[in-house]
Design a protein around this motif. Structure first.
Motif, PDB file in Angstrom:
ATOM      1  N   TYR A 286       0.837  -1.205   0.000  1.00 40.67           N
ATOM      2  CA  TYR A 286       0.000   0.000   0.000  1.00 40.67           C
ATOM      3  C   TYR A 286       0.865   1.245   0.000  1.00 40.67           C
ATOM      4  O   TYR A 286       1.795   1.372   0.776  1.00 40.67           O
ATOM      5  CB  TYR A 286      -0.926  -0.020   1.217  1.00 40.67           C
ATOM      6  N   GLN A 287       0.586   2.110  -0.931  1.00 36.87           N
ATOM      7  CA  GLN A 287       1.276   3.378  -1.017  1.00 36.87           C
ATOM      8  C   GLN A 287       0.301   4.475  -0.585  1.00 36.87           C
ATOM      9  O   GLN A 287      -0.864   4.449  -0.986  1.00 36.87           O
ATOM     10  CB  GLN A 287       1.737   3.656  -2.460  1.00 36.87           C
ATOM     11  N   PRO A 288       0.769   5.418   0.209  1.00 39.33           N
ATOM     12  CA  PRO A 288      -0.139   6.508   0.589  1.00 39.33           C
ATOM     13  C   PRO A 288      -0.652   7.226  -0.655  1.00 39.33           C
ATOM     14  O   PRO A 288       0.066   7.412  -1.620  1.00 39.33           O
ATOM     15  CB  PRO A 288       0.743   7.442   1.436  1.00 39.33           C
ATOM     16  N   GLY A 289      -1.887   7.557  -0.691  1.00 47.29           N
ATOM     17  CA  GLY A 289      -2.482   8.249  -1.815  1.00 47.29           C
ATOM     18  C   GLY A 289      -3.117   7.294  -2.815  1.00 47.29           C
ATOM     19  O   GLY A 289      -3.786   7.732  -3.746  1.00 47.29           O
ATOM     20  N   THR A 290      -2.918   5.974  -2.674  1.00 43.66           N
ATOM     21  CA  THR A 290      -3.559   5.023  -3.575  1.00 43.66           C
ATOM     22  C   THR A 290      -4.883   4.600  -2.991  1.00 43.66           C
ATOM     23  O   THR A 290      -5.126   4.742  -1.791  1.00 43.66           O
ATOM     24  CB  THR A 290      -2.675   3.782  -3.804  1.00 43.66           C
ATOM     25  N   GLU A 291      -5.719   4.051  -3.818  1.00 38.09           N
ATOM     26  CA  GLU A 291      -7.074   3.692  -3.431  1.00 38.09           C
ATOM     27  C   GLU A 291      -7.093   2.364  -2.677  1.00 38.09           C
ATOM     28  O   GLU A 291      -6.376   1.440  -3.015  1.00 38.09           O
ATOM     29  CB  GLU A 291      -7.894   3.564  -4.722  1.00 38.09           C
ATOM     30  N   LEU A 292      -7.893   2.274  -1.657  1.00 40.67           N
ATOM     31  CA  LEU A 292      -8.081   1.014  -0.945  1.00 40.67           C
ATOM     32  C   LEU A 292      -9.083   0.173  -1.736  1.00 40.67           C
ATOM     33  O   LEU A 292      -9.992   0.708  -2.354  1.00 40.67           O
ATOM     34  CB  LEU A 292      -8.612   1.267   0.462  1.00 40.67           C
ATOM     35  N   TYR A 293      -8.924  -1.145  -1.696  1.00 45.27           N
ATOM     36  CA  TYR A 293      -9.849  -2.010  -2.428  1.00 45.27           C
ATOM     37  C   TYR A 293     -10.038  -3.288  -1.634  1.00 45.27           C
ATOM     38  O   TYR A 293      -9.254  -3.626  -0.743  1.00 45.27           O
ATOM     39  CB  TYR A 293      -9.334  -2.315  -3.840  1.00 45.27           C
ATOM     40  N   GLU A 294     -11.090  -3.995  -1.954  1.00 42.03           N
ATOM     41  CA  GLU A 294     -11.447  -5.214  -1.237  1.00 42.03           C
ATOM     42  C   GLU A 294     -10.573  -6.371  -1.725  1.00 42.03           C
ATOM     43  O   GLU A 294     -10.397  -6.573  -2.919  1.00 42.03           O
ATOM     44  CB  GLU A 294     -12.918  -5.541  -1.497  1.00 42.03           C
ATOM     45  N   VAL A 295     -10.004  -7.132  -0.806  1.00 38.05           N
ATOM     46  CA  VAL A 295      -9.193  -8.307  -1.106  1.00 38.05           C
ATOM     47  C   VAL A 295      -9.986  -9.504  -0.613  1.00 38.05           C
ATOM     48  O   VAL A 295     -10.512  -9.511   0.491  1.00 38.05           O
ATOM     49  CB  VAL A 295      -7.829  -8.237  -0.393  1.00 38.05           C
ATOM     50  N   GLY A 296     -10.096 -10.535  -1.465  1.00 38.12           N
ATOM     51  CA  GLY A 296     -10.841 -11.728  -1.058  1.00 38.12           C
ATOM     52  C   GLY A 296     -10.831 -12.738  -2.188  1.00 38.12           C
ATOM     53  O   GLY A 296      -9.979 -12.713  -3.077  1.00 38.12           O
ATOM     54  N   TYR A 297     -11.825 -13.632  -2.160  1.00 39.26           N
ATOM     55  CA  TYR A 297     -11.911 -14.690  -3.153  1.00 39.26           C
ATOM     56  C   TYR A 297     -12.044 -14.079  -4.542  1.00 39.26           C
ATOM     57  O   TYR A 297     -12.950 -13.292  -4.810  1.00 39.26           O
ATOM     58  CB  TYR A 297     -13.108 -15.592  -2.859  1.00 39.26           C
ATOM     59  N   GLY A 298     -11.120 -14.406  -5.444  1.00 38.72           N
ATOM     60  CA  GLY A 298     -11.153 -13.882  -6.809  1.00 38.72           C
ATOM     61  C   GLY A 298     -10.651 -12.459  -6.914  1.00 38.72           C
ATOM     62  O   GLY A 298     -10.710 -11.854  -7.982  1.00 38.72           O
ATOM     63  N   LYS A 299     -10.185 -11.886  -5.804  1.00 40.80           N
ATOM     64  CA  LYS A 299      -9.679 -10.515  -5.818  1.00 40.80           C
ATOM     65  C   LYS A 299      -8.343 -10.486  -5.069  1.00 40.80           C
ATOM     66  O   LYS A 299      -8.284 -10.069  -3.915  1.00 40.80           O
ATOM     67  CB  LYS A 299     -10.681  -9.574  -5.137  1.00 40.80           C
ATOM     68  N   PRO A 300      -7.284 -10.937  -5.706  1.00 43.28           N
ATOM     69  CA  PRO A 300      -5.986 -10.954  -5.033  1.00 43.28           C
ATOM     70  C   PRO A 300      -5.426  -9.538  -4.883  1.00 43.28           C
ATOM     71  O   PRO A 300      -5.876  -8.619  -5.569  1.00 43.28           O
ATOM     72  CB  PRO A 300      -5.114 -11.777  -5.965  1.00 43.28           C
ATOM     73  N   PRO A 301      -4.456  -9.393  -4.000  1.00 43.59           N
ATOM     74  CA  PRO A 301      -3.836  -8.068  -3.873  1.00 43.59           C
ATOM     75  C   PRO A 301      -3.240  -7.638  -5.212  1.00 43.59           C
ATOM     76  O   PRO A 301      -2.726  -8.454  -5.969  1.00 43.59           O
ATOM     77  CB  PRO A 301      -2.730  -8.295  -2.833  1.00 43.59           C
ATOM     78  N   LYS A 302      -3.293  -6.355  -5.496  1.00 43.02           N
ATOM     79  CA  LYS A 302      -2.833  -5.852  -6.792  1.00 43.02           C
ATOM     80  C   LYS A 302      -1.359  -6.162  -7.032  1.00 43.02           C
ATOM     81  O   LYS A 302      -0.951  -6.376  -8.168  1.00 43.02           O
ATOM     82  CB  LYS A 302      -3.082  -4.351  -6.909  1.00 43.02           C
ATOM     83  N   ALA A 303      -0.551  -6.193  -5.976  1.00 41.96           N
ATOM     84  CA  ALA A 303       0.878  -6.431  -6.143  1.00 41.96           C
ATOM     85  C   ALA A 303       1.161  -7.836  -6.658  1.00 41.96           C
ATOM     86  O   ALA A 303       2.187  -8.072  -7.293  1.00 41.96           O
ATOM     87  CB  ALA A 303       1.595  -6.210  -4.818  1.00 41.96           C
ATOM     88  N   THR A 304       0.265  -8.791  -6.399  1.00 39.72           N
ATOM     89  CA  THR A 304       0.513 -10.169  -6.814  1.00 39.72           C
ATOM     90  C   THR A 304      -0.214 -10.535  -8.111  1.00 39.72           C
ATOM     91  O   THR A 304      -0.087 -11.661  -8.587  1.00 39.72           O
ATOM     92  CB  THR A 304       0.067 -11.153  -5.711  1.00 39.72           C
ATOM     93  N   ARG A 305      -0.961  -9.621  -8.683  1.00 39.90           N
ATOM     94  CA  ARG A 305      -1.661  -9.902  -9.937  1.00 39.90           C
ATOM     95  C   ARG A 305      -0.689  -9.877 -11.114  1.00 39.90           C
ATOM     96  O   ARG A 305       0.386  -9.290 -11.030  1.00 39.90           O
ATOM     97  CB  ARG A 305      -2.755  -8.856 -10.183  1.00 39.90           C
ATOM     98  N   PHE A 306      -1.097 -10.514 -12.223  1.00 35.99           N
ATOM     99  CA  PHE A 306      -0.274 -10.479 -13.429  1.00 35.99           C
ATOM    100  C   PHE A 306      -0.206  -9.052 -13.939  1.00 35.99           C
ATOM    101  O   PHE A 306      -1.182  -8.309 -13.887  1.00 35.99           O
ATOM    102  CB  PHE A 306      -0.859 -11.374 -14.533  1.00 35.99           C
TER     103      PHE A 306
END
Length: 135
Positions: free
Chosen positions: A15-35
């Motif tokens: 998480y970087q300050p100023g970036t948007e928070l988002y829901e992490v869960g089934y089918g929604k991996p953290p953005k850093a680990t996505r392709f």
């Protein structure tokens, strides 16, 4: 902040300050680990299909080799070289080669030389009578 189902939104690990928070869960991996955009999950791709024995044989028979004939190098396919070798061995008296050649001719329905014998050439010279034949 809360997500659709009332859960709190969780920041991703990077998480970087100023970036948007988002829901992490089934089918929604953290953005850093996505392709990454434009990058495949399997960089080398799917393994190629193994070639069949028939395909390998056809490829080998179609490849060319260099032979020397009458002192001159010449390119021919391996199939041509094989058939020339088989024919030469059969002519030299190799019974197994002759048998293979005859079976191959039969399988491919290849006719041998005609049974008429060699062609007859009539030469006519004026003033000379033809010899008598004993047929």
């Amino acid at each position: 902040m809360t997500g659709k189902n009332g859960q709190d939104l969780v920041p991703c690990n990077s998480y970087q300050p100023g970036t948007e928070l988002y829901e992490v869960g089934y089918g929604k991996p953290p953005k850093a680990t996505r392709f990454k955009k434009g990058q495949s999950g399997t960089p080398k791709g799917r393994p190629r299909k193994r070639q069949s024995m028939k395909g390998l044989l056809e490829e080998q028979l179609a490849s060319t080799i260099t032979i020397t004939e009458a002192g001159e190098p010449r390119q021919i396919t391996r199939l041509d070289a094989f058939l020339q070798s088989l024919m030469a061995r059969a002519i030299k008296g190799d019974n197994r080669a002759a048998d293979h050649l005859l079976k191959l001719m039969d399988q491919l329905d290849v006719a041998g030389p005609s049974d008429d014998g060699p062609p007859v050439v009539n030469i006519v010279i004026e003033g000379v009578s033809p010899p008598e034949r004993d047929d």
